[in-house]
Write a protein that holds these residues in place. Structure first.
Motif, PDB file in Angstrom:
ATOM      1  N   GLU A  82      11.058  -1.640   9.961  1.00 30.06           N
ATOM      2  CA  GLU A  82      11.739  -1.418  11.232  1.00 30.06           C
ATOM      3  C   GLU A  82      10.938  -0.487  12.126  1.00 30.06           C
ATOM      4  O   GLU A  82      10.831  -0.683  13.329  1.00 30.06           O
ATOM      5  N   ARG A  83      10.357   0.506  11.488  1.00 35.37           N
ATOM      6  CA  ARG A  83       9.571   1.482  12.247  1.00 35.37           C
ATOM      7  C   ARG A  83       8.365   0.784  12.906  1.00 35.37           C
ATOM      8  O   ARG A  83       8.088   0.960  14.086  1.00 35.37           O
ATOM      9  N   THR A  84       7.662  -0.018  12.111  1.00 37.15           N
ATOM     10  CA  THR A  84       6.500  -0.730  12.646  1.00 37.15           C
ATOM     11  C   THR A  84       6.913  -1.618  13.806  1.00 37.15           C
ATOM     12  O   THR A  84       6.266  -1.659  14.856  1.00 37.15           O
ATOM     13  N   GLN A 142       1.386   1.350  10.799  1.00 35.32           N
ATOM     14  CA  GLN A 142       2.487   1.231   9.851  1.00 35.32           C
ATOM     15  C   GLN A 142       2.638   2.529   9.052  1.00 35.32           C
ATOM     16  O   GLN A 142       1.670   3.045   8.515  1.00 35.32           O
ATOM     17  N   PRO A 143       3.841   3.088   8.959  1.00 37.87           N
ATOM     18  CA  PRO A 143       4.000   4.298   8.150  1.00 37.87           C
ATOM     19  C   PRO A 143       3.814   3.946   6.676  1.00 37.87           C
ATOM     20  O   PRO A 143       4.110   2.832   6.262  1.00 37.87           O
ATOM     21  N   ASP A 198       0.813  -1.206   0.000  1.00 39.54           N
ATOM     22  CA  ASP A 198       0.000   0.000   0.000  1.00 39.54           C
ATOM     23  C   ASP A 198       0.853   1.264   0.000  1.00 39.54           C
ATOM     24  O   ASP A 198       1.634   1.495   0.926  1.00 39.54           O
ATOM     25  N   PRO A 199       0.729   2.093  -1.027  1.00 38.53           N
ATOM     26  CA  PRO A 199       1.587   3.285  -1.070  1.00 38.53           C
ATOM     27  C   PRO A 199       1.076   4.447  -0.232  1.00 38.53           C
ATOM     28  O   PRO A 199       1.740   5.467  -0.163  1.00 38.53           O
ATOM     29  N   GLY A 200      -0.053   4.325   0.388  1.00 39.37           N
ATOM     30  CA  GLY A 200      -0.581   5.435   1.169  1.00 39.37           C
ATOM     31  C   GLY A 200      -1.531   6.283   0.352  1.00 39.37           C
ATOM     32  O   GLY A 200      -1.800   5.985  -0.810  1.00 39.37           O
ATOM     33  N   GLU A 201      -2.041   7.338   0.957  1.00 43.29           N
ATOM     34  CA  GLU A 201      -3.073   8.137   0.298  1.00 43.29           C
ATOM     35  C   GLU A 201      -2.505   9.102  -0.731  1.00 43.29           C
ATOM     36  O   GLU A 201      -3.201   9.575  -1.612  1.00 43.29           O
TER      37      GLU A 201
END
Lengths: 563, 722
Positions: B289-291, B262-263, A254-257
């Protein structure tokens, strides 16, 4: 939108729906259909849709009620109640439906007000339940888990009550033994509290002989022939297993919004593939032997793994993930990052197997509570029954004996101690007699519907059990010779009993409560011929039947929305 | 096409509705099965639901249904009583007109004119009804009926304590009319147990509000099991299963998130430019890693349970499993806000930069485990409540969906009813009193509210008024008499105490403001005067005991409650109590919280009796007519309730006995156990009168053959949706 704006048609409102002849007729028809299916000698129904589709032959309430299109709201209530019950307990569907119909029919004949009948029905129900749950109950057997006999009887009774399975006696024996063995497999060896049952995966197989069904420890994964051929040679040592829950196909997450801009010349596919190969390298260096993936594995990775003699199986599916994790002890891996060594599991061995025309990959565990039951005819019912029995380890006598015994006991109690049923509610004893008679005859005619071949139903005057005799008995006969065993198989006809016809009116008698010990001992010896039902399912069926009947009797109006 | 509206047509419509509704009313009422066009089957005894399901076509019927539904929106109860009462009122009106028509027929008027004349007459009657409702009814309620009120609160302490046995009676009577006969006892027992399990403090108001607001989240329906398998579950059952479940014991903390942990590559309205493959790989690794570190961080804060309103991606679920954190995601915002309300926990906001700081937004839970109800899995949490609500859930079982729905609606309605019952209800009626005392009241009101400034000013006036009161009290014994009457009753002394706190909240009539202003201008006196006051009070209390005025005495005991009501006040306590007692003895027109009457038409018979006696004393013709009309219509409900009864429990017998006890002023004894809310009954009465005036003021119904406009009022929008 236009349809929303269309004016509503006013609804139709019928008052006192049960009194109309049409509804009664419909109820009778439904009851007729259901009664003829009841029991091991029930008649099969062939359901076919005029518009096409497959034809199905059944006598099971689940299939029957699902396919019947019932239009009248009252019948709809009845059938949905039964269906919902069956979806909970997978048993006693026909029992519930027929009892409910019988009750409605009988109670209506008494012409008492709805208020009184509902109150009394409720009292009678409570009375029955407390009797069936009490110590003195004469139609209950405790389940002895040290021997398999009663459990086997339970499975057998259910299998034989499904004539659509078309099983021969030998096949029934085989299947019941298999089901029981599979069930015992799922009970963990070191049992702590609470017991967590393992899993049995039922693998249906068509076109094979029933006696070919088997129970296998571990998990079977269906595969195509081509894949089967590609499998490397078997290894004898233990296997190290990696189980992936995430997709290994290299698709972009998922690339985000917002938007992602990829510069010219940058190939994301290569980037992802690099990552996949990295995982592959780690698997190789960790000496993994078997890679199982819920989703798809990228062909390049597959090739890479097979080059390094790692067996890779993808598209396992989400349903098998939990059993696989249980069998191998592997943690499903959900990321493309470095794999932690603790998430690997192990298995004893694997083999390829062919059953009928299907090929399977068979994973053999070291020690686990998961097994696969290969069945030709699916039968989950028996399975659920066994699980319920563990929760409440009692079985009820089957074959109509519980019903006739219960009816005899209620009759006796309403004559002797009406106060014990009648909790001062403003109902008179005469009213109780009427309703109790309706209730008992509903139970008795339910038992009577086990007989489909024009035979006569008798009941003995000592235990109140159910006896059936072939059609057309001579008027004066020696009953002990003509009868052999009662419906459930506990008593034999050679025990100095007296009989009377179930349908004829007879004086209330005191049925023997508390199953005598010697009867139980006989039971243990001759357990093979016992018929038993699961207590939990039957009690719930009884409650649902009476509650639904009360509900239907309580209806003052039916309002039909004709939109 | 236009249709002339007459009482006759309205009556015909109402009679049809009554015929349907009357079979479902009361303890002997029966169920109705409704089918929807979608094939669903619904069971109901709820009047509002029945009327809706009928999809009535007739314009008058639609007016009635609209009135009923607006009444239900307000109170949630009494739709069947509404219809029956309306029908009887119309019947009464019809017989009056029939009589008049006989006399009119001799006069030779044209039909058209006569109709107009009729219409004018209807308008006249409807106005009389309205005047009755706004001016007479409240007075009768307060002056006469209130002496019969019982209360669900017991009186042993100063605080209101809910009495369990009376709540049982109240709920049983409520469910009698709502739930099928074979289940009403069970359901009312369930509800009662549930309510008391959820309640910690004596006063259940907060619990009621919470349960009413979040009823859907607090109950789980299980279809396929018998009704008797329904039970109360300790803790909160979320309508979702765990995405990850890791068994944990000991110190379990919970955190709530409203965003994806998750970023992502790019947030909305931003752009992420990928320049090289390596960059892509590193950013993916960074995301992982962040997650992972967020999860580790949560674990380091002892968070073992994560509740999320959004669906968390697989990666988050994976790392949660690795860290041993259980996750429930896709929770509805209602569920999350309920949790926040119970444990007063705000959602956890992800720190942007470092993960070093401690997060405060976590709370302890006793347990969290999966719960399986009929093969469906739920997350079951043992929240530690920070409010007065102890979290419990109800699992409602039933063989069919329609029945479970009926029970759900009935339970929800019962909570609504209780919520209303626990509130005071102000009547639109001010007791007549001496001018001077009247002028005093607003000032006293001020005293309670604005603590520091006004009270000192008020002293003077109270001083004066107090003497008045003393004198007045002696000759106004009759007015305060009804307080005495309470002691006749079984559940007697309760009400007196509950009356008082509410009275201080009495709205100030606008015309009195001026007087108040005048007092405010008086020079403020200092504390010395307060001391004087105590003296005065004491002297007064002796006088009270001399005159033996029960009203004053009892309110006097109650000063603590008043003190609570006027928070932040620095005044001496006794001073306050003085205020209350004065205001009480002069205006007490409200139905206090918790007022109930025995079921079985007690309210109707009482009101019937007092209306008739009012009519006897009344001078104006239309008031007499209206009072008599309403009085006789009121009897319609007990008539239906006692229809199946025979012998000494038949309606005429009950009615005669009730009249006799009232005439000899003995306490009323109801032959039926069970209580019902007075405010609920009162609301039905006023709503019906309003509905009737609405019907009477219409003379023509015009049929418009056009599609309804889009921006119509709310009601028509509602209709469109159905």
């Amino acid at each position: 939108m236009m349809s929303c704006l269309e004016a509503h048609k006013p609804s139709l409102c019928h008052s006192e729906p049960l009194t109309t002849e049409k509804v009664r007729a419909k109820l009778t028809v439904l009851k007729g259909v259901l009664t003829s299916c009841y029991g091991p000698f029930g008649r099969l129904k062939q359901l076919h849709n005029g518009m096409g589709g497959s034809v199905c032959t059944t006598s099971q309430s689940t299939v029957l009620l699902r396919n019947l299109s019932v239009t009248h709201p009252i019948l709809k209530i009845l059938t949905t109640a039964v269906q919902n019950h069956v979806s909970c307990f997978s048993d006693c569907g026909l029992f519930t439906a027929i009892l409910c119909c019988n009750l409605i029919e009988n109670v209506q004949k008494t012409e008492l007000t709805a208020a009184t009948t509902i109150k009394l029905n409720k009292h009678l129900l409570n009375f029955c339940i407390s009797y069936l749950r009490s110590e003195i109950c004469g139609c209950r057997i405790p389940v002895d888990f040290t021997s398999t006999q009663i459990l086997l009887c339970l499975v057998r009774s259910i299998l034989t009550s499904k004539p659509a399975c078309m099983l021969t006696r030998k096949e029934v024996d085989h299947i019941s033994a298999l089901i029981l063995r599979a069930f015992l497999h799922t009970i963990p060896e070191n049992t702590g509290e609470p017991i967590i049952l393992g899993k049995c995966i039922i693998v249906p197989l068509k076109g094979q002989r029933v006696t070919d069904s088997t129970v296998l420890p571990g998990v079977l994964i269906e595969m195509s022939v081509q894949l089967m051929r590609m499998l490397p040679a078997r290894k004898s040592s233990a296997l190290k297993v990696a189980l992936f829950a995430t997709s290994l196909s290299g698709d972009f997450s998922d690339p985000g919004e917002g938007s992602v801009v990829v510069s010219y010349g940058v190939s994301l596919e290569n980037a992802v593939l690099d990552q996949l190969i990295n995982i592959g390298r780690q698997l190789v260096s960790d000496r993994v032997d078997l890679v199982l993936c819920q989703k798809v594995i990228h062909p390049s990775l597959k090739q890479f793994l097979s080059n390094h003699h790692i067996l890779a199986i993808d598209r396992v599916g989400v349903t098998l993930m939990e059993p696989l994790s249980k069998v191998t002890g592997a943690q499903p891996i959900g990321s493309l990052g470095p794999v932690s060594p603790s998430s690997y599991g192990n298995a004893k061995n694997w083999c390829s197997a062919k059953f009928g025309c299907k090929h399977f990959f068979h994973l053999i565990p070291n020690e686990a509570t998961v097994c696969s039951l290969l069945l030709c005819n699916r039968n989950d019912t028996a399975w659920d029954e066994l699980k319920l029995t563990i929760k409440d380890p009692w079985v009820l006598l089957g074959g109509g004996c519980t019903e006739t015994h219960l009816a005899a006991y209620i009759r006796h109690m309403t004559h002797k101690e009406p106060g014990s049923i009648l909790q001062d509610d403003g109902c008179t004893q005469a009213e109780l007699q009427l309703i109790a008679e309706a209730f008992c005859s509903a139970l008795e005619s339910l038992a009577g519907s086990l007989e489909h071949d024009g035979g006569e139903i008798l009941t003995d005057m000592k235990h109140g059990h159910f006896w059936s005799v072939q059609a057309g008995p001579p008027s004066a006969v020696n009953w002990p010779d003509l009868l052999s065993r009662c419906g459930c198989g506990v008593y034999s006809s050679q025990e100095e009993l007296t009989w009377s016809f179930l349908r004829s009116t007879h004086h209330p008698f005191v049925p023997h409560t508390r199953l005598p010990q010697e009867a139980l001992e006989i039971t243990q010896q001759s357990a093979h011929s016992l018929t038993v039902d699961c207590l939990t399912a039957k009690l719930s069926g009884l409650k649902v039947a009476v509650e639904t009947a009360n509900l239907i009797l309580d209806l003052a109006y039916v309002i039909e929305d004709k939109n | 096409m236009a249709v002339a509206v007459s009482v006759k047509t309205a009556l015909q419509v109402a009679e049809v509705l009554e015929a349907i509704v009357s079979r479902c009313v009361g303890p002997e009422g029966r169920q109705v099965l409704c089918t929807k066009p979608t094939g669903e089957v619904l069971l109901s005894r709820d009047g509002g639901r029945l009327l809706q399901a009928l999809h009535l076509d007739h314009p008058i019927a639609r007016i009635i249904v609209a009135c009923v539904s607006s009444h239900l929106k307000k109170t949630g109860d009494g739709a069947k009583t509404f219809i029956i009462f309306l029908c009887h009122l119309l019947r009464g009106l019809h017989t009056i007109t029939e009589k008049e028509k006989d006399s009119l027929i001799s006069e030779n008027i044209q039909t058209f004119e006569r109709r107009w004349k009729n219409c004018c007459q209807w308008k006249f009657i409807s106005q009389a009804l309205l005047t009755f409702q706004t001016q007479i009814l409240d007075g009768i309620m307060d002056q006469y009926l209130s002496r019969h009120f019982l209360s669900v609160f017991s009186s042993s302490t100063k605080e209101r304590t809910l009495c369990r046995s009376s709540l049982v009676l109240l709920l049983e009577a409520y469910f009698c009319g709502r739930v099928g006969r074979n289940n009403h006892k069970f359901i009312s027992q369930l509800m009662c147990d549930y309510f008391f399990k959820c309640m910690t403090s004596e006063n259940g108001m907060e619990v009621l509000e919470l349960v009413d607001d979040c009823f859907v989240e607090l109950n789980v329906s299980v279809i396929g099991l018998p009704v008797s398998d329904s039970k109360i579950i300790d803790g909160l059952v979320l309508h979702r299963d765990f995405s990850v479940y890791c068994p944990a014991d000991g110190d379990i903390r919970v955190a709530v998130v409203r965003e994806i942990i998750q970023p992502v590559f790019s947030t909305s309205r931003s752009e992420f430019v990928l320049n090289s493959e390596a960059q892509f790989q590193t950013s993916q690794i960074w995301i992982m890693e962040r997650t992972k570190s967020i999860m580790k961080y949560l674990l380091s804060q002892n968070v073992k349970l994560l509740l999320s309103t959004v669906k968390q991606p697989d990666l988050v679920i994976y790392y949660a499993r690795l860290s041993g954190i259980s996750v429930v995601d896709c929770l509805s915002s209602e569920e999350v806000s309920l949790i926040q309300r119970i444990i007063s926990l705000s959602p956890f906001v992800l720190p942007q930069a470092s993960l070093q700081c401690e997060i405060s937004d976590t709370a302890l839970v006793k347990f969290c485990k999966p719960l399986i109800l009929r093969s469906k899995r739920y997350a079951h949490l043992g929240l530690i409540s920070t409010c007065t609500f102890v979290p419990h859930c109800i699992s409602l079982c039933g063989p069919v969906q329609g029945l479970v729905e009926q029970h759900e609606n009935a339970l929800h309605g019962a909570f609504k009813m209780l919520r209303q019952l626990f509130k005071d209800f102000d009547l639109n009626y001010v007791k007549k009193a001496n001018d001077q005392n009247d002028a005093l009241r607003p000032c006293i009101y001020k005293n309670n509210r604005k603590s520091n400034q006004v009270p000192k000013i008020g002293n003077h006036s109270i001083h004066r008024s107090y003497q008045d009161t003393g004198i007045k009290n002696s000759d106004k014994l009759e007015k305060t008499q009804y307080l005495k009457a309470h002691s006749n009753l079984v559940v007697s002394d309760v009400e007196l105490e509950t009356y008082i706190p509410c009275l201080t909240l009495k709205m100030m009539p606008p015309d009195r403001v001026q007087t108040d202003e005048i007092w405010r201008c008086l020079p403020p006196e200092n504390k010395r005067i307060t001391d004087d006051y105590e003296l005065l009070i004491e002297s007064n209390s002796t006088r009270n005991s001399l005159t033996e005025n029960p009203g004053i005495e009892i309110s006097y005991e109650n000063f603590q409650v008043t003190n609570i009501a006027g928070k932040g006040s620095m005044l001496p306590v006794k001073y306050k109590s003085l205020d209350t007692c004065i205001s009480q003895s002069f205006c007490s027109s409200s139905i206090p919280a918790g007022c109930v009457l025995p079921v079985g038409g007690t309210f109707e018979i009482l009101l019937h009796y007092y209306l008739l006696s009012y009519a006897e004393r009344c001078q104006q013709l239309e008031e007499i007519v209206v009072s008599k009309l309403i009085a006789s219509a009121l009897l319609g409900i007990p008539k239906i309730l006692y229809k199946p009864k025979k012998g000494s429990h038949s309606f005429p017998q009950i009615y005669l006995r009730a009249l006799h006890t009232l005439q000899t002023s003995q306490p009323m004894i109801s032959c039926q156990a069970g209580l019902e809310s007075v405010t609920g009954k009162y609301h039905v009465l006023t709503s019906v009168l309003q509905c009737l005036t609405k019907i009477l003021t219409i003379d023509l119904i015009m049929n418009i053959k056009r599609q309804p406009l889009k921006n119509c009022d709310q009601d028509s929008e509602d209709e469109l949706q159905h």
